[in-house]
Design an enzyme around this catalytic site. Structure first.
Site, PDB file in Angstrom:
ATOM      1  N   GLY B  78      22.935  21.427  37.048  1.00 49.87           N
ATOM      2  CA  GLY B  78      23.118  20.666  35.824  1.00 49.87           C
ATOM      3  C   GLY B  78      21.833  19.994  35.366  1.00 49.87           C
ATOM      4  O   GLY B  78      20.790  20.114  35.984  1.00 49.87           O
ATOM      5  N   ASP B  79      21.924  19.296  34.254  1.00 44.37           N
ATOM      6  CA  ASP B  79      20.752  18.681  33.640  1.00 44.37           C
ATOM      7  C   ASP B  79      20.732  17.194  33.964  1.00 44.37           C
ATOM      8  O   ASP B  79      21.020  16.787  35.070  1.00 44.37           O
ATOM      9  CB  ASP B  79      20.801  18.947  32.118  1.00 44.37           C
ATOM     10  N   THR B  81      21.909  13.273  33.914  1.00 42.70           N
ATOM     11  CA  THR B  81      23.094  12.469  33.657  1.00 42.70           C
ATOM     12  C   THR B  81      22.838  11.030  34.063  1.00 42.70           C
ATOM     13  O   THR B  81      21.847  10.710  34.702  1.00 42.70           O
ATOM     14  CB  THR B  81      24.361  13.022  34.333  1.00 42.70           C
ATOM     15  N   TYR B  82      23.757  10.195  33.633  1.00 43.48           N
ATOM     16  CA  TYR B  82      23.672   8.774  33.916  1.00 43.48           C
ATOM     17  C   TYR B  82      24.825   8.391  34.829  1.00 43.48           C
ATOM     18  O   TYR B  82      25.951   8.884  34.675  1.00 43.48           O
ATOM     19  CB  TYR B  82      23.757   7.985  32.604  1.00 43.48           C
ATOM     20  N   HIS B  83      24.551   7.541  35.820  1.00 42.54           N
ATOM     21  CA  HIS B  83      25.612   6.917  36.601  1.00 42.54           C
ATOM     22  C   HIS B  83      25.446   5.413  36.511  1.00 42.54           C
ATOM     23  O   HIS B  83      24.316   4.923  36.406  1.00 42.54           O
ATOM     24  CB  HIS B  83      25.535   7.316  38.073  1.00 42.54           C
ATOM     25  N   ILE B 144      29.972  17.108  35.757  1.00 39.79           N
ATOM     26  CA  ILE B 144      30.056  17.776  37.058  1.00 39.79           C
ATOM     27  C   ILE B 144      28.719  18.435  37.366  1.00 39.79           C
ATOM     28  O   ILE B 144      28.101  19.042  36.498  1.00 39.79           O
ATOM     29  CB  ILE B 144      31.185  18.835  37.052  1.00 39.79           C
ATOM     30  N   GLY B 145      28.266  18.279  38.591  1.00 50.54           N
ATOM     31  CA  GLY B 145      27.063  18.968  39.043  1.00 50.54           C
ATOM     32  C   GLY B 145      27.163  19.122  40.555  1.00 50.54           C
ATOM     33  O   GLY B 145      27.484  18.172  41.253  1.00 50.54           O
ATOM     34  N   CYS B 174      23.398  16.016  30.030  1.00 54.24           N
ATOM     35  CA  CYS B 174      23.487  17.431  30.410  1.00 54.24           C
ATOM     36  C   CYS B 174      22.754  18.322  29.414  1.00 54.24           C
ATOM     37  O   CYS B 174      23.049  19.495  29.288  1.00 54.24           O
ATOM     38  CB  CYS B 174      24.936  17.902  30.552  1.00 54.24           C
TER      39      CYS B 174
END
Lengths: 437, 216
Positions: B78-79, B81-83, B144-145, B174
């Site tokens: 995947g590209d 992402t933020y958490h 999802i990754g 993403c």
């Protein structure tokens, strides 16, 4: 020498993108040590080496999409690549299809241990002529039927061997001597096709008529983008002829001063962009996009300008183009085009476009039918500005004329509205005050 | 029945969670432990997948630091992402040789878990064939990754529960310029524990587990 193949990672998966080599040619690898990574559907998978040894050859570059069972690399047995390749004597009894295993001298375990790699031992896989790759299907057929691919004449593109070629070869072989044992296989590694195999079809000799060259990443993206757009929007193009004489006069008047003051020329394009920005404010539906069953109206007018590159095309965006005058637009166009060609655009400079203009007139085209830059709903193509005779008040005059071609998405916009939009652009251009830049 | 251990780890930095995953996946590969499901919440962090493009981060490193956002290059698919707080992050560490041996089926399974969980709270989540994750008409709700090594999974999914969606403005999530949403934004206000419980139950159903006692 063992082949490393793209493993099967599930029933539904036929290919994946090889994203990263974790080893370089010449590196030592342990059995089961991660060798490369592939990506499918947001899953990255590490693929371990099936054997211990030295990575001698990488056959597939990072970024390539690879079908399963394709050979992606070769791992040799530790020592430097040795010249005398072992000869594999294939003497298969017809009933015993188990491959005659005669691995290279040091007993490198040839069995595949890596869990994700289901392919059987690599020993039977023929060495291909690098210039004519063979599909995994053909390779498998050859393996299963004990066919030496060097004896099969390829009729596919670039003399590639197709499935049909293998079938033909098999039926030809069966016809004359049905019970005969298969012809002894030639040396497994790099050797000219044996002349002895006279009964089979002749080995290919003529040079390839087709050169196979992979598309660049940019080319693939453009291809994807174009087809996606054609499949998404209902493209219709309407063409209006616009009298650019007034603009031509403005240009002629200020050209030299402009060049001196700003360091670049003044083209027709910023005038057109200015007129378009005005029309987009009047008809905001041309500055929208479709999402599901909703229309998203964009409050910013961000005009993309298509720039031809040596091997492709990119559409940098003039943000808030409606807030710029002709001078500002010209400056943005010159700057974006130069940096696009130098590959120095920032990410936000190619994003967020709400409408696009493509200037094929600079290459001499009168008009064309441009493809919408998704998720936008319209694009204006600018044809060449040329002097031509036109009839005005029943007299013939020489005017600078151009064709403007607007492609619009008929899902959202009907022809009458598209033509009103064009008339708005046309009126602005034809009635340009020579005081305003 | 196969067994899974669920570990609810609470607030944990991305680096610590990653170290935990690595250790557990090593033990899983050796067959020392059963499959695992980790549920965590991260402090603000941007993570870039193996196929990611740094240009999808729209802020400079200095600006990220000012905002207190960490940045990680990760080995998942995947590209960018933020958490962050308000997000429920799940890391299943499972041996796929015991479940379908199919990495794409695995991702579809994770999507199924999240869709079924959301359905319990009245949210209609969908798949998008071109874009892994779970989507609603208002935007992406779950990213999802996944990383697979020797058939053992790491990384996983991030479900926006009460996530402050403003943080997504700093990236192109993403690599897709599409909106993001959360359960809260869709009008669903529920306890985190209730979502955890639903996720765990649906996870057990989809991947065919008997639930082992919850450990920490």
């Amino acid at each position: 020498m063992s082949d490393v193949v793209m493993p099967q990672m599930g029933e539904s998966i036929v290919e994946g993108t090889l994203t990263k080599w974790l080893k370089k040619v010449g590196d030592k690898v342990e059995r089961d040590e991660p060798l490369f990574e592939i990506s499918t559907d947001k899953v990255d998978t590490e693929i371990p080496s099936p054997v211990a040894g030295t990575l001698t050859e990488i056959l597939v570059q990072e970024g390539a999409v690879v079908a399963i069972n394709t050979v992606v690399a070769r791992v040799g047995d530790g020592a430097a690549p040795q010249a005398p390749a072992p000869v594999v004597e294939a003497a298969p009894a017809p009933e015993a299809p188990v491959a005659p295993v005669a691995p290279p001298p040091p007993p490198a375990p040839a069995e595949v241990v890596a869990e994700p790699a289901p392919a059987p031992a690599a020993v039977v896989v023929e060495e291909d002529d690098a210039s004519s790759p063979v599909s995994p299907l053909v390779r498998r057929m050859a393996r299963e039927n004990n066919v030496d691919l060097k004896l099969v004449r390829g009729t596919g593109a670039g003399n590639r061997i197709t499935k049909q070629d293998v079938e033909n070869f098999l039926s030809a072989k069966q016809a004359p001597a049905p019970a005969a044992a298969p012809v002894a296989a030639p040396p497994a590694v790099a050797a000219p096709a044996p002349a002895a195999a006279a009964s089979g079809p002749l080995p290919r000799v003529e040079p390839a008529k087709v050169r196979v060259e992979p598309m660049s990443m940019m080319r693939q993206k453009i291809a994807e983008h174009m087809v996606h757009s054609k499949q998404t929007s209902a493209h219709v193009t309407t063409v209006h002829r616009v009298d650019m004489t007034k603009i031509a006069k403005v240009r002629a008047k200020v050209k030299e001063e402009f060049q001196q003051r700003y360091g670049y020329g003044l083209t027709f394009l910023p005038f057109i962009a200015r007129a378009v920005a005005e029309a987009l404010r009047t008809y905001p539906i041309f500055n929208s996009s479709i999402e599901g069953t909703n229309v998203l109206y964009h409050s910013e007018v961000n005009i993309g300008i298509a720039v031809a590159l040596e091997n492709g095309l990119i559409v940098p965006v003039i943000h808030q183009a409606d807030e710029k005058n002709v001078v500002g637009l010209q400056r943005s166009i010159v700057d974006l085009a130069a940096r696009a060609r130098a590959k120095q655009l920032k990410p936000n400079e190619v994003q967020g476009g709400t409408f696009s203009i493509t200037n094929f007139g600079s290459f001499g085209s009168l008009f064309a039918t441009p493809v919408i830059n998704q998720p936008q709903v319209a694009i204006l193509g600018v044809g060449a500005v040329e002097k031509m005779p036109v009839v005005i008040d029943d007299a013939i005059a020489i005017r600078s004329m151009a064709h403007l071609a607007l492609t619009f998405d008929h899902r959202l916009i009907d022809g009458a509205l598209a033509d009103q939009f064009c008339q708005k652009v046309k009126a602005a251009l034809e009635n340009w005050s020579d005081q305003i830049l | 029945m196969r067994k899974v251990e669920v570990r609810e780890l609470g607030r944990l930095s991305y680096a610590d969670a990653y170290a935990r995953q690595t250790a557990l996946s090593g033990e899983r590969k050796q067959g020392l432990i059963p499959d695992q499901l980790l549920l965590v919440e991260h402090p603000h962090v941007l993570t870039l997948g193996r196929n990611g493009h740094k240009e999808n981060v729209l802020l400079s490193a200095e600006r990220l630091a000012e905002l207190g956002i960490e940045f990680f290059e990760s080995n998942r698919g995947g590209d960018i992402t933020y958490h962050g707080p308000g997000q429920i992050v799940g890391y299943p560490i499972i041996d796929l040789r015991e479940w379908k041996r199919d990495v794409v089926a695995y991702v579809r399974g994770i999507e199924e878990v999240v869709i079924a969980t959301l359905r319990r709270f009245g949210i209609e989540g969908n798949r998008d064939p071109g874009a892994t994750g779970v989507w609603t008409p208002q935007g992406k709700i779950c990213a999802i990754g996944v990383h697979i090594s020797r058939w053992v999974s790491t990384h996983g999914f991030a479900l926006n529960w009460t996530t402050d969606l403003d943080y997504f403005r700093h990236i192109v999530p993403c690599g897709l310029a599409r909106p993001v949403t959360s359960m809260e934004q869709l009008g669903v206000r529920v306890e985190r524990a209730a979502v955890h419980q639903a996720l765990v139950e649906e996870f057990a159903r989809v991947f065919n587990y008997e639930l082992a006692p919850v450990c920490a």
